[in-house]
Design a protein around this motif. Sequence first.
Motif, short mmCIF file in Angstrom:
data_model
loop_
_atom_site.label_atom_id
_atom_site.label_comp_id
_atom_site.label_asym_id
_atom_site.label_seq_id
_atom_site.Cartn_x
_atom_site.Cartn_y
_atom_site.Cartn_z
N ALA A 159 -15.33 -43.00 -19.30
CA ALA A 159 -14.28 -43.00 -20.33
C ALA A 159 -13.69 -44.40 -20.57
CB ALA A 159 -13.04 -42.28 -20.21
N GLY A 202 -16.70 -34.58 -17.43
CA GLY A 202 -15.47 -35.76 -17.62
C GLY A 202 -14.77 -35.21 -18.92
N ASP A 203 -13.96 -36.17 -19.33
CA ASP A 203 -13.36 -36.01 -20.75
C ASP A 203 -14.35 -36.24 -21.77
OD1 ASP A 203 -11.82 -36.17 -23.23
OD2 ASP A 203 -10.14 -37.18 -22.27
N THR A 204 -14.95 -35.22 -22.47
CA THR A 204 -16.06 -35.48 -23.47
C THR A 204 -15.67 -36.39 -24.58
OG1 THR A 204 -15.42 -33.23 -24.40
CG2 THR A 204 -17.34 -33.50 -22.60
N SER A 205 -14.53 -35.92 -25.04
CA SER A 205 -13.96 -36.64 -26.34
C SER A 205 -13.79 -38.28 -25.85
CB SER A 205 -12.66 -36.06 -26.67
OG SER A 205 -12.66 -35.12 -27.10
N ALA A 206 -13.15 -38.44 -24.80
CA ALA A 206 -13.06 -40.08 -24.37
C ALA A 206 -14.56 -40.63 -24.24
CB ALA A 206 -12.44 -40.07 -23.26
N GLN A 255 -18.09 -26.25 -15.54
CA GLN A 255 -18.55 -27.22 -16.46
C GLN A 255 -19.91 -26.80 -17.43
OE1 GLN A 255 -16.46 -29.16 -17.06
NE2 GLN A 255 -15.08 -28.85 -15.36
#
Length: 312
Positions: free
Chosen positions: A104, A125-129, A269
């Motif tokens: 990220a 992980g944080d897919t948006s980031a 996930q």
Amino acid sequence: MNTSSHPAPAPAPERTGARDGGYSGEIRASWAEFLNTLPVNARILDIGLGNHVAALVAAEMATTGTRDWRIDAIDPGGMQADAQSSAGKAVAKRINFHANANLARLPFDNASFDAVCAHHAIEFGDTSAILAEVLRVLKPGGDAQFLLHHADSPLLVGARMSLREADLVFTKTKAFRRVHRLVTMHQIVPNSTEHASNEVRMVIRTLKRGLPVAQQQGGGRVLAIALDGIQKVLAARRELKPDAAGLNVDRAEAELRGSVRRLGELVAQARTDEQMRELEKKAAATGFSQIERVAQLHGGEPIAWQLLVHRA
């Protein structure tokens, strides 16, 4: 971006350990097809976990023809790219590896790469980031391809079976705790020792009854490991002091729990069709265009999601 139709399924995605991190078949073909669209002087980033199959496929392809690709790879876990490639360690040495980088917060300048690859990585992980960082480091006109775990793949079906078996071992029978109680008794007390022995015998019978049923459904690995560990601990008990025998039980339980925990993370996930639609919406909101998704299939069964995105 490559908008041609996807190739017909290739042979099974073997885990041979002999080429490109142990992947071949459809998985390797999907990376080769994506990478084949890149210019001869492309810079490629692999944001991955573990064996970095995309980076290895790129490095192997770069050894042929006129390609002068610069390949970078990062892994937040600090693992080096697997040198198990059909072209040997020389291929892995073509990869500029960055250990312990954050997906990220990629350690690269804006518009640095012609292509970004992620093999079973962004779902952890944080897919948006991560999508925002991939957009940032891609050059205008650059492409990214992500392979994600498919919730209905045989791997995930097996993982869910293993979790059900683990529930029998750890929750329903409390197998290792009952064995621990028996082997740590410092002296034989007729009633309590007999009761503990009977509990362990009942646990073993329950697990043994469940094993063939699980095996018929394609599972049974967790039950087999638990039974093997329990039987080894009981066999070694005769030669060990109670505290040492108890430590053996604790180690066996901890190892199996660790494996089960990783399976749980995998199941959590993996992406369903609905979740992939949400991911496509995130990619569009981030600024990507030409978003394409397809399920990688083998024998009619899904093995992974393939998501391609483009930076205008």
